[in-house]
Design a protein around this motif. Structure first.
Motif, short mmCIF file in Angstrom:
data_model
loop_
_atom_site.label_atom_id
_atom_site.label_comp_id
_atom_site.label_asym_id
_atom_site.label_seq_id
_atom_site.Cartn_x
_atom_site.Cartn_y
_atom_site.Cartn_z
N ILE A 118 0.86 -1.10 -0.03
CA ILE A 118 -0.12 -0.10 0.05
C ILE A 118 0.67 1.39 -0.05
CG2 ILE A 118 -1.51 1.27 1.34
CD1 ILE A 118 -2.80 -1.32 2.25
N ALA A 119 1.74 1.34 0.86
CA ALA A 119 2.78 2.57 1.17
C ALA A 119 3.50 2.94 -0.40
CB ALA A 119 3.68 2.31 1.95
N VAL A 120 4.00 1.87 -0.86
CA VAL A 120 4.95 2.03 -2.10
C VAL A 120 3.92 2.21 -3.43
CG1 VAL A 120 6.31 0.61 -3.87
CG2 VAL A 120 6.88 0.22 -1.51
N SER A 121 2.67 1.54 -3.38
CA SER A 121 1.87 1.95 -4.35
C SER A 121 1.29 3.28 -4.22
CB SER A 121 0.51 0.73 -4.39
OG SER A 121 1.01 -0.32 -4.64
N LEU A 122 1.19 4.04 -3.04
CA LEU A 122 0.54 5.23 -3.07
C LEU A 122 1.68 6.52 -3.51
CD1 LEU A 122 -0.93 5.29 0.62
CD2 LEU A 122 -1.91 5.75 -1.51
N ALA A 123 2.93 5.90 -3.29
CA ALA A 123 4.11 6.65 -3.92
C ALA A 123 4.06 6.72 -5.24
CB ALA A 123 5.32 6.18 -3.39
N ILE A 124 3.78 5.57 -5.99
CA ILE A 124 3.81 5.40 -7.43
C ILE A 124 2.42 6.29 -7.78
CG2 ILE A 124 2.97 3.86 -9.38
CD1 ILE A 124 4.55 1.60 -7.77
#
Length: 517
Positions: A21-27
């Motif tokens: 979730i955290a990495v996808s939010l950055a993307i």
């Protein structure tokens, strides 16, 4: 003795979900910021007291800086570590977003947008690398799907969200919305991934390669952004930019290929699967992103859609890609990368083919099916291609490969956008000239139509209305012409997919390959 890269074991349980979730939010934040500012340019320039043409530097400065830094991801990762670099990039992106919102002049805004584009460069490639390392090989498609869904939803949501924020609040809020997202992503990513840092290697700085990269990429991006405005190569300025791009690129290729410690590892292109996959990505991205830009533009200029309505139509593609991505991830182990990529390209070709018959009487319902097929086809093709290009890549080279692949995609977006709009302009002029020849005293249908219109709005009004009808028809025929051209690019993509040899990856491959059975 050089440090040996040992891949970390997959993350398990709730930490993997939270990290995803955290990495996808950055993307998502990265992709959103590329799209959200476009629709706000008229408001921004009005508030800062500058022209629209000057305001486009808000977009150009970001694109140039971003394109320069993306291919440096591999070198920066080796120097600082992928986790530290990703978290730092996310935090700096959040900080520069605040500075953009606080800008009180165009010069300030362009400067901070340039910084924002630069610090954002490593975010997307490193996000994919972190996700792939967090999942076991059999679930690599799911990891890639998560990044693909968020990456493709942001361009679709960007225009709608940007217009809504600008209309209901003020333009700085298109940057301030990054604050909570960026802080959350950076904090969670550090907590989850900090013990999974990659090996750092101090190597000499390739100053010559960096300078050549800045010269040719900067010139190329400015040429793509301003070529249409200046009449392309009819302008000495654009010719100068083109020559600078070509000469700088050739020197860059030679230098980086033979440099012992290059900024960009071009020798990765010696891996045939990687080079072919990158080429497929270009042939697919050109028509895909070209249509993402051209369709809303045509709907607004020809069919009378406002920005919000056009954004809603464009969002259909992203929505269907989001919905079908889990199905694509499940199908990959059974179907294989090549077959699924070819299937996705065939669906994209069908989507584009349906657009070749557009007419000015088109309704929202008529365009729904092509947009839905575009989302399904993109979801079925981009994930397999992304997995193919790392299928023969050693784990230590994943960040470099991601950086180069993202770089080619970024250039493809710029080329695809400029190509679509320029071809549309040229074909519109061609069809307008042809259609205008039919408006003469010797054409009974045209004379009768003008006479009937004249009784309602007068002779001058009838001529104006007829001119508008011709323009709309010409713009629609030009869209159809572009889509015929797009079909050719997608067919070339299929031809290159067939060059990828089926087989199993070697023991040194990254934890993501799902090759043809």
């Amino acid at each position: 003795m050089a440090a040996v890269h040992t891949p970390h074991p997959p993350i398990e349980g709730s930490d993997r979900l939270l990290g995803t979730i955290a990495v996808s939010l950055a993307i998502f934040m990265y992709g959103l910021d590329m799209a959200v500012a476009n629709v706000s340019i008229p408001t921004i320039t009005g508030n800062l007291g500058v022209s629209i043409n000057q305001g486009t530097w808000v977009i150009t400065s970001y694109a140039v800086a971003n394109a320069i830094v993306i291919p440096l991801t591999g070198w920066l990762t080796a120097r600082f570590g992928q986790v530290r670099l990703f978290v730092a990039s996310t935090l700096l992106f959040t900080l520069t977003s605040v500075l953009c919102g606080l800008s009180t002049s165009l010069e300030m805004l362009v400067f901070f947008r340039c910084l924002q584009g630069a610090v954002a460069g490593p975010m997307n490639p490193l996000a994919m690398a972190l996700l792939l390392a967090a999942y076991p090989p059999q679930k690599a498609a799911f990891a890639m799907g998560a990044s693909m869904m968020t990456a493709m939803m942001s361009p679709a949501l960007g225009p709608v969200l940007g217009g809504w924020i600008t209309d209901n609040f003020s333009w700085p809020w298109i940057f301030y919305i990054n604050i909570p997202v960026g802080l959350f992503s950076a904090w969670v990513s550090w907590r989850i991934f900090r013990n999974r840092e990659s090996v750092c290697v101090k190597q000499p700085v390739d100053y010559v390669g960096l300078l050549l990269l800045m010269i040719w990429v900067g010139a190329f991006q400015v040429m793509m952004e301003q070529g249409r405005e200046h009449g392309w190569f009819d302008s000495p300025w654009v010719v100068f930019l083109g020559l600078t791009t070509l000469i700088g690129f050739l020197f860059f290729l030679v230098w980086e290929w033979y440099e012992a410690h290059p900024m960009v590892e071009l020798r990765l292109f010696k891996i045939s699967t990687f080079s072919i996959s990158a080429t497929i990505g270009v042939f697919t991205s050109l028509p895909f992103f070209g249509n993402i830009v051209l369709t809303p533009l045509w709907l607004q200029s020809s069919l009378g859609y406002n920005a919000t309505q056009a954004g809603q139509v464009a969002m259909v593609s992203g929505l269907f890609m989001f919905l079908f991505q889990p199905l694509v991830a499940r199908a990959l182990p059974h179907v294989g990368n090549r077959r699924l990529a070819v299937t996705g390209l065939c669906i994209l070709i069908l989507s584009v083919y349906l657009r070749t018959g557009f007419t000015p009487s088109l309704t929202s319902g008529d365009i729904f099916l092509p947009m839905a097929l575009q989302g399904i086809g993109a979801g079925a093709v981009f994930m397999p291609i992304a997995l193919l290009y790392i299928s023969a890549m050693p784990p230590a080279k994943i960040a470099s490969a991601n950086g180069i692949y993202s770089f080619t995609r970024t250039l493809s977006i710029g080329i695809g956008t400029s190509l679509a709009t320029s071809l549309w302009d040229e074909r519109t002029s061609h069809h307008h000239a042809q259609l205008s020849t039919h408006i003469s005293p010797y054409n009974e249908t045209a004379v009768q139509t003008l006479k009937e219109m004249g009784t309602a709005v007068g002779n001058e009004g009838a001529l104006t209305a007829m001119e508008r009808l011709i323009t709309v028809q010409a713009q629609t025929l030009a869209v159809n012409d572009y889509n015929v051209f797009a079909i050719g690019l997608l067919l070339a993509g299929i031809a290159f997919i067939l060059l990828v040899k089926p087989g199993k990856p070697t023991a040194t491959t990254a934890p993501a390959p799902i090759l043809e059975h």
